[in-house]
Design an enzyme around this catalytic site. Structure first.
Site, PDB file in Angstrom:
ATOM      1  N   ALA A 184       0.857  -1.195   0.000  1.00 10.01           N
ATOM      2  CA  ALA A 184       0.000   0.000   0.000  1.00 10.01           C
ATOM      3  C   ALA A 184       0.890   1.242   0.000  1.00 10.01           C
ATOM      4  O   ALA A 184       1.873   1.299  -0.739  1.00 10.01           O
ATOM      5  CB  ALA A 184      -0.971  -0.040   1.169  1.00 10.01           C
ATOM      6  N   SER A 185       0.617   2.214   0.858  1.00 14.18           N
ATOM      7  CA  SER A 185       1.334   3.490   0.799  1.00 14.18           C
ATOM      8  C   SER A 185       2.781   3.424   1.281  1.00 14.18           C
ATOM      9  O   SER A 185       3.529   4.390   1.095  1.00 14.18           O
ATOM     10  CB  SER A 185       0.581   4.556   1.595  1.00 14.18           C
ATOM     11  OG  SER A 185      -0.552   4.986   0.869  1.00 14.18           O
ATOM     12  N   VAL A 186       3.189   2.327   1.876  1.00 14.51           N
ATOM     13  CA  VAL A 186       4.617   2.152   2.164  1.00 14.51           C
ATOM     14  C   VAL A 186       5.406   2.163   0.851  1.00 14.51           C
ATOM     15  O   VAL A 186       6.606   2.435   0.833  1.00 14.51           O
ATOM     16  CB  VAL A 186       4.851   0.855   2.974  1.00 14.51           C
ATOM     17  CG1 VAL A 186       6.333   0.531   3.101  1.00 14.51           C
ATOM     18  CG2 VAL A 186       4.240   1.003   4.378  1.00 14.51           C
TER      19      VAL A 186
END
Length: 474
Positions: free
Chosen positions: A87-89
């Protein structure tokens, strides 16, 4: 350890062994390891955690364990090599791709967005730097897609750019006027990487980051847009109230956006393992990918026009706490995945957590993980008598005269944290409570006078610099 003592220990170890029967004793687990195991095991048993965790100090793994299933239908268990969508990592890898292109003199941070994406030339004054630190003011592409995109088709970056070109949604604010976390900005950075390098986003990251670091289980993967078999993949699950069980988001009508937005890269879609993310962490202490000057640009907070700090660098949240020193971190949540990586730069501690369940009960126990790493007592929810809880009821007033009513209902204490939403205050001591579900964590500590009468409460969120007192209204 002195040399003589070391030799003595080795001699004792060698000569105390029987040639035919002895076995090497397993290494003694440290107190921190045991505490971490207890923390995550208890959460797993309570149905609040399902995933992989890796904790390291000075690059040495002190705790690594898998909890739960990678595939509910097949009952396949997670293992340390299981691959999760980040995801946003993913944003930190996108940012690193931009930094590397800058090092190759193929772009500059102050270059305008329109130089690389001329379709969006009507958005004036936006630079690559604004995209990196979320100060562009561009609206979220997900909202735009929900309103205007044909949900029967899977969109790509180019599709979203065309949608912005046609619809021309107004900016939220002028460039660098404010900070607003933006998936749109990182989607556009993904496109800039592709257009400047002449390679796909996945190819560029593999050649310039993943392969050089030996991150052999890390890839850009869009399983709905470009399906292929990935061994040891961790499928992700949400809870369906309608069906009363965990389900893949693909089979839930309310989650259709995870399908039609699956072709977009830059803000997400990097997939990895806890082990590969540790390799990434270790590389960032070296100059293998970038030099010290680059790292200073990546790991610092930037300022908006009014000198407010963004607390965001190039793909990383930036924080500094008295106990932990400088901390850079990022979380991600998407389609059942709940992920986090955290690096304590002053003390070289690393926390990597990858979960593939995102239920109402799911938690990311970062606070207590940090406490264990720094030998601070862990805080756990406790049960309090209803009379104690009721004693905290009342109207509390902040320094600006704004009133909030804390109230008791059915054995629990509540605070109106959001408009028309009451959030439970969970007790961790007789006077200290944690606001449920808030990240970074918010604590309420009730204050008493000499007669044990409640006079107010102290509200703290250290990561955001919040520390204020609300007085109890008579």
């Amino acid at each position: 350890m002195n040399k003589t003592l070391f030799v003595a220990i080795i001699c004792v170890a060698l000569f105390s062994c029987n040639d035919d029967k002895s076995e090497v004793a397993p290494p003694v687990e440290s107190e921190k390891t045991l505490k971490l195991d207890t923390l995550y095991s208890e959460l797993f048993e309570a149905g609040k955690f399902n995933g992989n965790v890796l904790i390291a100090e000075n690059g040495e793994v002190i705790f690594e364990k898998s909890f739960g299933l990678a595939d509910e239908a097949a009952k396949r268990k997670l293992n340390p090599e299981s691959i999760f969508e980040l995801a946003s990592v993913s944003k930190q890898f996108t940012a690193m791709g931009i930094v590397q292109l800058a090092k190759q003199n193929k772009l500059q941070y102050e270059d305008s967005l329109s130089q690389y994406i001329p379709e969006l030339s009507h958005y004036k004054g936006i630079t690559i730097a604004h995209l990196l630190v979320h100060t562009s003011g561009l609206p979220d592409y997900m909202d735009l897609a929900e309103e205007h995109w044909d949900s029967t088709k899977i969109a790509t970056n180019e599709d979203m750019i065309k949608l912005f070109q046609i619809q021309k949604p107004p900016v939220l604010f002028s460039p660098n006027e404010a900070y607003a976390y933006s998936n749109t900005g990182y989607m556009l950075l993904g496109t800039i990487i592709e257009r400047v390098s002449g390679k796909s986003f996945g190819e560029f990251l593999k050649e310039n980051i993943f392969a050089p670091l030996g991150m052999n289980n890390t890839l850009v993967y869009r399983r709905r847009y470009a399906p292929r078999k990935i061994d040891n993949y961790a499928s992700a699950y949400l809870y369906s109230d309608q069906h009363g069980r965990k389900m893949l988001p693909d089979s839930m009508a309310s989650q259709s956006y995870v399908i039609y937005l699956d072709g977009i890269v830059g803000d997400g879609m990097v997939n990895s393992t806890v082990g590969d993310l540790l390799k990434w962490d270790r590389a960032l202490y070296t100059n293998k990918l970038v030099n010290e000057m680059d790292k200073q640009a990546i790991f610092r907070s930037y300022y908006t026009a009014d000198s407010s700090q963004t607390d965001y660098g190039f793909g990383w949240d930036i924080g500094s706490l008295k106990v932990y020193g400088k901390v850079v971190e990022h979380s991600g949540g998407w389609a059942g995945y709940y992920t986090h990586i955290e690096r304590h730069l002053d003390n070289d501690k690393t926390i990597i957590v990858l979960q593939n369940n995102m239920m109402e009960e799911t938690t990311m126990p970062l606070k207590n993980t940090r406490r264990i790493l720094y030998d601070i007592p862990v805080e756990k929810p406790i049960a309090l008598d209803s009379a104690i809880l009721k004693s905290y009821e009342g109207i509390y007033v902040n320094s600006k005269g704004k009133e909030r009513k804390i109230f008791y209902k059915e054995g629990k204490l509540y605070y109106p944290a959001r408009p028309e939403t009451n959030v439970e205050l969970i007790p961790v001591s007789q006077v200290k409570f944690i606001l449920e579900g808030f990240r970074p964590e918010v604590s309420f500590t009730f204050q008493m006078d000499q007669n044990d009468q409640v006079t107010g409460c102290r509200v703290q969120q250290p990561e955001q610099g919040v520390d204020r007192t609300m007085a109890r209204k008579e």
